[in-house]
Design a protein around this motif. Structure first.
Motif, PDB file in Angstrom:
ATOM      1  N   GLY A   7       0.808  -1.206   0.000  1.00 31.01           N
ATOM      2  CA  GLY A   7       0.000   0.000   0.000  1.00 31.01           C
ATOM      3  C   GLY A   7       0.841   1.256   0.000  1.00 31.01           C
ATOM      4  O   GLY A   7       2.074   1.217   0.044  1.00 31.01           O
ATOM      5  N   THR A   8       0.164   2.366  -0.025  1.00 30.34           N
ATOM      6  CA  THR A   8       0.829   3.666   0.003  1.00 30.34           C
ATOM      7  C   THR A   8       1.292   3.978   1.420  1.00 30.34           C
ATOM      8  O   THR A   8       0.519   3.839   2.372  1.00 30.34           O
ATOM      9  N   PRO A   9       2.553   4.386   1.594  1.00 31.30           N
ATOM     10  CA  PRO A   9       3.077   4.595   2.949  1.00 31.30           C
ATOM     11  C   PRO A   9       2.714   5.957   3.530  1.00 31.30           C
ATOM     12  O   PRO A   9       2.899   6.987   2.887  1.00 31.30           O
ATOM     13  N   LEU A  10       2.220   5.946   4.751  1.00 38.44           N
ATOM     14  CA  LEU A  10       2.066   7.154   5.549  1.00 38.44           C
ATOM     15  C   LEU A  10       3.137   7.174   6.640  1.00 38.44           C
ATOM     16  O   LEU A  10       3.825   8.171   6.822  1.00 38.44           O
ATOM     17  N   LYS A  11       3.281   6.059   7.340  1.00 36.02           N
ATOM     18  CA  LYS A  11       4.266   5.977   8.417  1.00 36.02           C
ATOM     19  C   LYS A  11       5.620   5.546   7.862  1.00 36.02           C
ATOM     20  O   LYS A  11       5.711   4.955   6.786  1.00 36.02           O
ATOM     21  N   TYR A  12       6.667   5.849   8.604  1.00 38.36           N
ATOM     22  CA  TYR A  12       8.030   5.551   8.173  1.00 38.36           C
ATOM     23  C   TYR A  12       8.212   4.062   7.886  1.00 38.36           C
ATOM     24  O   TYR A  12       7.679   3.207   8.594  1.00 38.36           O
ATOM     25  N   ARG A  24       6.627   6.571  15.544  1.00 41.77           N
ATOM     26  CA  ARG A  24       6.825   5.892  14.265  1.00 41.77           C
ATOM     27  C   ARG A  24       7.360   6.806  13.178  1.00 41.77           C
ATOM     28  O   ARG A  24       8.125   6.387  12.320  1.00 41.77           O
ATOM     29  N   GLY A  25       6.944   8.070  13.184  1.00 44.32           N
ATOM     30  CA  GLY A  25       7.299   8.976  12.098  1.00 44.32           C
ATOM     31  C   GLY A  25       6.289   8.887  10.965  1.00 44.32           C
ATOM     32  O   GLY A  25       5.693   7.835  10.719  1.00 44.32           O
ATOM     33  N   ALA A  26       6.078   9.993  10.265  1.00 41.74           N
ATOM     34  CA  ALA A  26       5.129  10.025   9.150  1.00 41.74           C
ATOM     35  C   ALA A  26       5.703  10.893   8.039  1.00 41.74           C
ATOM     36  O   ALA A  26       6.435  11.861   8.300  1.00 41.74           O
ATOM     37  N   TYR A  27       5.354  10.551   6.808  1.00 41.42           N
ATOM     38  CA  TYR A  27       5.899  11.260   5.654  1.00 41.42           C
ATOM     39  C   TYR A  27       5.173  12.571   5.363  1.00 41.42           C
ATOM     40  O   TYR A  27       5.685  13.417   4.639  1.00 41.42           O
ATOM     41  N   PHE A  28       3.975  12.707   5.880  1.00 42.90           N
ATOM     42  CA  PHE A  28       3.273  13.988   5.796  1.00 42.90           C
ATOM     43  C   PHE A  28       2.208  14.013   6.876  1.00 42.90           C
ATOM     44  O   PHE A  28       1.909  12.992   7.503  1.00 42.90           O
ATOM     45  N   ASP A  29       1.655  15.161   7.122  1.00 41.41           N
ATOM     46  CA  ASP A  29       0.673  15.352   8.183  1.00 41.41           C
ATOM     47  C   ASP A  29      -0.716  15.032   7.638  1.00 41.41           C
ATOM     48  O   ASP A  29      -1.311  15.835   6.914  1.00 41.41           O
ATOM     49  N   ILE A  30      -1.229  13.869   7.969  1.00 48.41           N
ATOM     50  CA  ILE A  30      -2.536  13.441   7.464  1.00 48.41           C
ATOM     51  C   ILE A  30      -3.658  14.323   8.000  1.00 48.41           C
ATOM     52  O   ILE A  30      -4.718  14.437   7.380  1.00 48.41           O
TER      53      ILE A  30
END
Length: 735
Positions: free
Chosen positions: A445-450, A647-653
């Motif tokens: 799937g598309t990653p949100l978390k690191y 966890r870290g995230a690639y952008f702010d959902i």
């Protein structure tokens, strides 16, 4: 008169007592009284109890003038109980949130049985949690009531008092009391269950059974374990006094022998000098209460002397050691044979018409690999597809699927010669990539978390996760499938390897893009969901900052009620939580009662999505797939700060969401009560989200993979718009 009387004997537990009491007094069901018995505790327990009694009129404290032990402390509390049902809670254990409400509902449902047996989980001092291994017995008991004779498996559960609720007038009528001693639960539990005319079960974890690092009296080395013989004498005396229970003597005879031999076999229960005496007393008790039934083979050792028992123990130990050495030798020989197969086949040419598939660590015919396999069957029938599937999942495969078991000779044979490898997780490190083979990695799937190497800066999230090893396995990838440019950027960063990104879209999402009005009807029909109901799918993800990964963000029963009678709440937990205690904390019971539908075990999540009208999630990547349906999505982000810190995230959902965002349960309930979950703002947010994250999903992803990556044919190119402003800055985290 309260519904429940909770009797809590207290002795030297000042470090745990407040948590225990708070777990009772903080229950959503407040119709409870607590009778706390201070068993002349020498620490600060008595003062703690008095402070609780001053603050809460539901707490009554009895201060005993001498220490009488656990059983007699419970006896001291029983005459003061006024509730319909008695519960006995040890003062270092806790009730789980919502436990009393669940127990009350189940009692109402079954018409106040004599005994209700509920589930528990062991909680360890180091933070681990393990559900009762025999929880299935509770589920298999059915919805109604029964006697022990009708469901004797109930007697196989741990013989303890604290996993049951007892109707008070039943206890008083039968005159049940606790004897003194170490094993006081045994002569209480057997008599109550054998005497009960109506027993019910609750398949829900209602109690956390604390496993202390030290202090568990049953785990200490002491002669006090001899008490087990006296307690079984009491059980036999009870049965002898009631002729209608005579049929249970053979069963109790066997249980007694098993229990005593189990104590004797444990190295830390009895002093070495006392083991011979314990054996002889057990053998004497065994002979005295023998019935006409044949003695089970494993208990015949009690008919011989202690020397024979010791010889058998040594033989068993030697046999175990020999068996382990033999197993290791067989394993080494088998490994040698498999390596020989791999070497021999590895010297042969690759088979251009052989593809090997796997999904979710060999869990079955699922996800992107399954979609690609189906497309290959239509477009390239000459390519033989073989699946790698765990033995326990083989029965779930469609009948026309060829498969091999991991590590088998057949596995080594096909993986040595296959040209195509398709997987959504990494293949084992032992699999060698041969020149000319094509490895297609689909991701999940598309990653949100690191993910991947980005976890190097998140030590809590990568606990137990070997990043360098993972990257060595990823070095075998030739193609990395992506559904959007965001994923392409993330995978290039998180997996610094030599693969090529393939802008194919996600094959598993083809069914969502091409869905018709009737798709998902099968799921609704299977779970009895009315056609006119609005189906709300709740799909929370796991938390890396919480041991076990599960945190119940809100009460699903309350949410189901607040949604209204014309709605159905479907819950799907993260796959990593499917076999843990999370479902036992209430989800399984709510599903049984029809309050919610538990879809965690549904093998095909696409069908669950198709059956729903709206998705509620926190940070699950499921939202990116669901957006293809162009149906409302609500993001429940009440712990976004803690989640991203761990966890870290690639952008702010929460800043770029696919729909409305709630930051508390009150806001979530309001979104649905007001209808805002599907208003114009929700549609606008969803449209922007779909344009960004579903850009390559056009319903032809699986055939695109087969044509371009397996057959080498050209495919009609995607119509890809120019990157939106700021797309190159989407990765906000730092490694």
């Amino acid at each position: 008169m309260p519904r429940f009387s909770v009797i809590v004997p207290v002795f030297k537990v000042q470090g745990f007592l407040r948590e225990c009491l708070d777990s009772v007094l903080g229950q959503s069901c407040t119709d409870v009284e607590v009778i706390a018995v201070d068993d002349c505790s020498p620490d600060g327990c008595g003062a703690i109890l008095d402070r609780y009694a001053e603050r809460d009129p539901r707490v009554r404290v009895l201060h005993l003038t001498e220490n009488v032990g656990l059983g007699r402390a419970r006896n001291a509390g029983m005459p003061h109980a006024t509730g319909d049902f008695l519960l006995f809670l040890d003062s270092d254990d806790t009730l789980t949130p919502g436990a009393l409400r669940a127990i009350a509902d189940r009692l109402d449902e079954t018409g106040d049985p004599d005994v209700l047996v509920f589930d528990y989980a062991r909680t360890y001092w180091w933070g681990g949690t393990r559900r009762n291994a025999l929880a299935r017995v509770l589920a298999e008991a059915g919805d109604g009531t029964f006697t022990a004779a009708e469901h004797p498996e109930i007697l196989e559960l741990l013989m303890v008092v604290w996993n049951k609720a007892y109707r008070r007038d039943f206890v008083e009528r039968e005159g049940f009391t606790f004897p003194p001693g170490y094993y006081e639960d045994t002569p209480w539990t057997f008599p109550t269950l054998l005497s009960a005319r109506r027993i019910a079960t609750l398949d829900r974890i209602c109690l956390n059974y604390r496993q202390r690092r030290q202090g568990n009296i049953l785990s200490t080395t002491s002669r006090k374990h001899f008490d087990v013989h006296d307690q079984y004498e009491r059980v036999f005396a009870f049965v002898d006094a009631r002729p209608e229970l005579a049929r249970w003597r053979p069963y109790l005879h066997r249980k007694m022998g098993e229990h005593c031999l189990d104590i004797l076999a444990k190295p830390d229960r009895l002093p070495a000098r006392d083991k011979r005496e314990f054996f002889h007393r057990t053998a004497e008790l065994f002979r005295r209460h023998r019935t006409d039934d044949p003695v089970p083979a494993e208990l015949r050792v009690l008919e011989g002397g202690y020397a024979r028992y010791r010889a058998r123990q040594r033989t068993t130990a030697a046999g175990t050691a020999f068996g382990e050495r033999a197993r290791q030798a067989r394993g080494a020989a088998a490994s040698g044979i498999k390596r020989g197969w791999s070497w021999a086949h590895g010297r042969r040419a690759l088979d251009p018409d052989l593809a090997v598939y796997s999904a979710f660590s060999h869990r079955g015919f699922l996800g992107d690999p399954a979609a690609i396999h189906r497309a290959a069957g239509r477009l390239a029938p000459h390519i033989r597809g073989v699946w790698v599937v765990r033995e326990d999942q083989a029965s779930t495969l469609p009948p026309d699927i060829e498969y091999v078991l991991p590590g088998s000779t057949a596995y080594h044979r096909v993986t040595a010669r296959a040209t195509y490898f398709v997987n959504n997780v990494n293949w084992p490190g032992t699999l060698v990539k041969r020149p000319g083979s094509v490895h297609i990695h689909t991701h999940q799937g598309t990653p949100l978390k690191y993910m991947g190497a980005d976890l190097l800066g998140k030590p809590g999230a990568r606990y137990g996760f070997d990043v360098p090893q993972m990257l060595r396995r990823a070095d075998r990838w030739d193609h990395s499938l992506v559904a959007n440019r965001h994923s392409e950027l993330v995978w290039d960063r998180a997996y610094p390897c030599r693969f090529a990104s393939a802008r194919t879209g996600s094959p598993r999402n083809d069914i969502l893009v091409n869905a018709g009005p009737a798709d998902g009807a099968g799921f609704r029909l299977r779970h009895g969901i009315p056609e006119d109901h609005t189906v709300v799918l709740y799909a929370p993800t796991r938390r890396d900052h919480v041991r076990g990964g599960h945190v119940e963000r809100f009460d699903p029963a309350r949410f189901a009620q607040d949604l209204g009678e014309d709605h159905t709440l479907v819950v799907r937990l993260h796959p990593s939580l499917a076999n843990g205690p999370a479902r036992g904390m209430g989800l399984a019971e709510l599903h049984r009662r029809g309050v919610v539908v538990d879809a965690t075990d549904e093998p095909h999540v696409e069908e669950v999505m198709l059956a729903s009208d709206v998705l509620v999630t926190d940070y699950s990547s499921l939202m990116f797939d669901y957006a293809n349906l162009d149906r409302p999505i609500v993001v429940h982000a009440d712990d976004w700060g803690a989640f991203t810190a761990a966890r870290g995230a690639y952008f702010d959902i929460t800043a770029d969401p696919p729909g409305h965002v709630s930051r508390s349960y009150r806001e979530l309930a309001w979104l649905f009560a007001s209808g805002c979950w599907r208003d114009a703002d929700a549609a606008r947010l969803r449209a922007g989200f779909r344009a960004r994250f579903c850009e390559f999903d056009d319903g032809r992803a699986a055939q695109r993979v087969v044509r371009t990556l397996m057959l080498g044919e050209p495919d009609v190119p995607l119509s890809i718009p120019a990157p939106a402003a700021g797309d190159s800055d989407m990765l906000t985290g730092t490694r």
